[in-house]
Design an enzyme around this catalytic site. Structure first.
Site, short mmCIF file in Angstrom:
data_model
loop_
_atom_site.label_atom_id
_atom_site.label_comp_id
_atom_site.label_asym_id
_atom_site.label_seq_id
_atom_site.Cartn_x
_atom_site.Cartn_y
_atom_site.Cartn_z
N THR A 133 0.87 -1.17 0.00
CA THR A 133 0.00 0.00 0.00
C THR A 133 0.90 1.22 0.00
O THR A 133 2.00 1.19 0.55
CB THR A 133 -1.01 -0.02 1.17
N CYS A 169 -2.87 8.61 7.25
CA CYS A 169 -3.49 7.28 7.20
C CYS A 169 -2.61 6.28 7.94
O CYS A 169 -1.41 6.46 8.08
CB CYS A 169 -3.64 6.80 5.75
N HIS A 205 -5.57 -0.39 5.12
CA HIS A 205 -5.15 1.01 4.96
C HIS A 205 -6.33 1.90 5.38
O HIS A 205 -7.28 2.04 4.63
CB HIS A 205 -4.77 1.23 3.49
#
Lengths: 173, 119, 419
Positions: A38, A44, A61
């Site tokens: 990712t 995040c 994620h």
């Protein structure tokens, strides 16, 4: 024999490749010799959960800390509901909660314009830790905070989580 | 030579203004926010302040307002990238004597200064 | 004509699901693996559509459709992608042009039928489409008659051309699909005619408080173009490098797709939060080479250091500040209000990681977001700058409500008049 699984509600076909991308507000579960990746984590948070026995791993994620605080019905967007979903999916794929260990990375403070209270990055990491604790999943490593972005690479064979950033050395958790 | 105080949070812009001004002016201070601008003004009592608007801690319009309230004779030229009519009106209300928009060239800076502090 | 946020969300999802179905059909037929990366609705100049395709060679399949919605839709593959497809359908098929052509046509037909059918089902109406037509071309030339022959005399009088400028803004639905493990992509463009689409959107929305006046979105878009041009003028004044505004567009996408608006390369630039009406975040981003180049053009002395130094960053910080003002001042002047912004924060990081925390901050209050994207370029040297704004929905709606269309060209303040 390789076994591939695919998990998210978006149900994307991932069979046939050994590299699976995880988008924002998504998770993927796989076992065997697969790499889950990712990219572009700012505030995040990336959550990697790994079952040592079955060598099944999942990468999530998330964007925001808590589902209760925001609009939206996609569980994978939030740290609390996302981890819950990921653990469920891992169990459906034969993993055992008592064998699971976790690593988290991301949750940076970069570009946090809020003037009071802790920023989204901090809260993502905090809710992530708390939720893992509720599931009794030990946190084996973390690389959170700071003021830089991160990209992640989780190897299902070993559970190694490599954290890459634009202007610094990679670290492996 | 007139004394000038430069208030701008951008190092690049302070350097640029210094280069333009230092030939004909004494630069008595270079500060990075509105609070420092007010303090340094009190301390140095310069003939002119070149004041940015968007600065951390305290913006240039508030700083201008305080400087002008304390000393109505003060000369303050706003020197900013903001080109909004409402902001210009606020600057006038705070007592600004001139307004230069970035990016600028040396002649327009000199002209604005000549209008406010004639040599 | 007003469109509510919910119906924009619904239409975006519909296009996304259509693209996923089309992609699934392709994967099933070829055994290849692909995923839909982004789907967004964009309001932009008809002439600028396909700007992303640059100068590559493309092949594709095009349909015209009519009924409840009317317009064109195109499936675009890069040449390499089309060969891969041909090869997977018929081994050896990639070698022959005519085989490749018929494979693309066939698979395009199947993919796009699924795409159109999804729309018809949702609208509970029929949408007829023409037989598929094989197309090929370089860059944006692959897309159908971008300048409509009738655009000169067709004045529909419903705000579609409020500025009197010689441009036509339309909504485009665009999906980007990525082959897993390959560097090739393909695209689905749907270009509905403005009127029937606006009508359908209006009908599918609820006339609640959160409706956005669509014609004002167009005016806002034009103001954005002016703002980009002003920012480009500022760059030119500070660097002596002739710079032109290229594209400005307004898109609507789920909040989690917002970071994908920017690439995964490393960027240098500034970010501010702006408050007032509208409010939100604004980024000015340069790729690293452009940043070094532009910073050196701003400096009075020659730099002998290689790469990006502290002095370069200082210059970029100030340039970002001035470009930001150039960009937002026009909004403030047209709306007769003031838009404040924080001092610029310098960023040097992966593009998506820069956008990510901003999307998260906006995403605390909304599930979809409008994104304003502008680009500027110069022909002389390798230089590109991007401006992206992420407005908060509530204040954007308020700004549009307060926007007086007649004032749309009053983007400049008159200093002389005030001082």
């Amino acid at each position: 024999m390789k076994v591939y699984d695919e998990s998210s509600e978006d149900s994307e076909t991932t069979t046939g490749s050994d590299r699976i991308k995880v988008g924002i507000a998504e998770y993927q579960v796989a076992s065997g010799e697969v790499v889950l990746t990712t990219s572009g984590l700012g505030s995040c948070l990336g959550v990697a959960i790994y079952d040592r026995e079955t060598k099944t791993a999942g990468l999530l994620h998330v964007m925001l800390p808590s589902k209760a605080e925001s609009d939206g019905d996609n569980d994978a967007k939030f740290a609390d509901s996302g981890i819950r979903e990921l653990v469920d999916e891992l169990e459906r794929e034969g993993a055992d909660r008592s064998n699971m260990v976790a690593k988290i990375a991301g949750g940076s403070d970069m570009l946090d314009f809020s003037e009071n209270g802790s920023g989204i990055g901090d809260r993502n990491a905090e809710v992530g830790r708390r939720t893992l604790d509720q599931f009794d999943i030990p946190l084996e490593g973390e690389d959170v905070g700071g003021e830089h972005g991160r990209s992640l690479r989780l190897e299902t064979a070993t559970g190694d989580l490599t954290v890459k950033s634009a202007n610094r050395e990679s670290v492996t958790l | 030579m007139p004394d000038v105080l430069i208030a701008d949070d951008s190092e690049f812009m302070r350097n640029l203004l210094r280069e333009i001004l230092e030939e004909d002016h004494d630069i008595v201070g270079e500060v990075e926010n509105g609070v420092e601008a007010v303090e340094t003004y009190k301390e140095k009592d310069p003939d002119l302040v070149m004041m940015d608007i968007v600065m951390p801690i305290r913006d240039g319009i508030e700083a201008t307002d305080e400087i002008k309230t304390n000393n109505p004779e003060a000369n303050v030229i706003m020197c900013t990238s903001v080109g909004q009519e409402e902001k210009m009106k606020e600057a006038v209300k705070a007592g600004a004597d001139g307004y230069i928009t970035k990016p600028f060239q040396k002649p327009s800076v000199m002209e604005a200064i000549e209008d406010v502090v004639p040599t | 004509m007003k469109v509510d946020i919910q119906s924009l969300g619904t239409f975006n999802r519909l296009a996304h699901e259509g693209a996923e179905e089309a992609t699934a059909a392709m994967c099933q037929m070829t055994g290849l693996d692909a995923v839909v990366d982004v789907t967004k609705i964009t309001l932009m100049d008809r002439d600028d559509i396909g700007e992303q395709l640059r100068d590559e060679e493309y092949v594709g399949v095009q349909f015209a459709f009519e009924g409840e919605l009317a317009g064109d839709t195109v499936l675009v593959f890069d040449r390499e992608g089309s060969r891969t497809i041909a090869e997977s359908l018929i081994p050896g098929g990639g070698a022959s042009d005519s085989m490749a052509r018929s494979s693309v046509k066939e698979i395009g037909n199947i993919m796009m039928s699924g795409f159109i059918d999804g729309w018809a089902d949702f609208l509970t109406a029929t949408i007829e489409h023409s037989p598929p037509e094989y197309v090929e071309g370089t860059g944006e030339a692959i897309l159908p008659d971008r300048r409509r022959p009738d655009s000169d005399d067709a004045d529909d009088g419903d705000g579609a051309d409020t500025s009197g400028q010689n441009t036509e803004q339309i909504f485009v639905f665009k999906s980007e699909i990525e082959w897993v493990g390959e560097s090739v992509s393909f695209y689905i463009y749907m270009l509905p005619e403005y009127e029937p689409l606006a009508e359908v959107m209006g009908r599918h929305g609820q006339a609640q408080g959160d409706a956005i006046p669509v014609d004002k979105l167009q005016v806002f878009n034009e103001m954005t173009y002016d703002g980009t041009q002003r920012a480009a003028d500022n760059v030119e004044m500070m660097t002596g490098i002739e710079t032109e505004a290229e594209v400005s567009q307004l898109s609507f996408a789920p909040i989690e797709d917002v970071p994908k608006q920017v690439g995964t390369d490393t960027y240098v630039g500034t970010v501010v939060e702006f408050t007032g009406v509208p409010s939100g975040f604004l980024m000015v981003l340069f790729d690293e080479d452009s940043a070094v180049h532009i910073a050196e053009a701003m400096m009075p002395i020659e730099m002998d250091a290689d790469g990006l130094t502290g002095q370069h960053k200082n210059a970029i910080e100030e340039l970002g500040n001035i470009m930001t003002s150039g960009f937002v001042d026009g909004w403030a002047n047209v709306l007769q209000t003031s838009v404040d912004h924080t001092p610029p924060r310098l960023v040097h990081d992966m593009g998506r990681a820069i956008v990510d925390p901003l999307a998260a901050q906006v995403g605390q209050h909304q599930e979809h977001a409008f994104i304003i994207d502008s680009e500027m370029r110069t022909d002389d040297i390798a230089f590109g700058a991007e401006i992206h704004a992420l407005p908060n929905e509530t204040e954007l709606r308020q700004a549009l409500d307060e926007l007086l269309v007649d004032r749309a060209d009053q983007t400049d303040a008159d200093i002389e008049q005030i001082f």
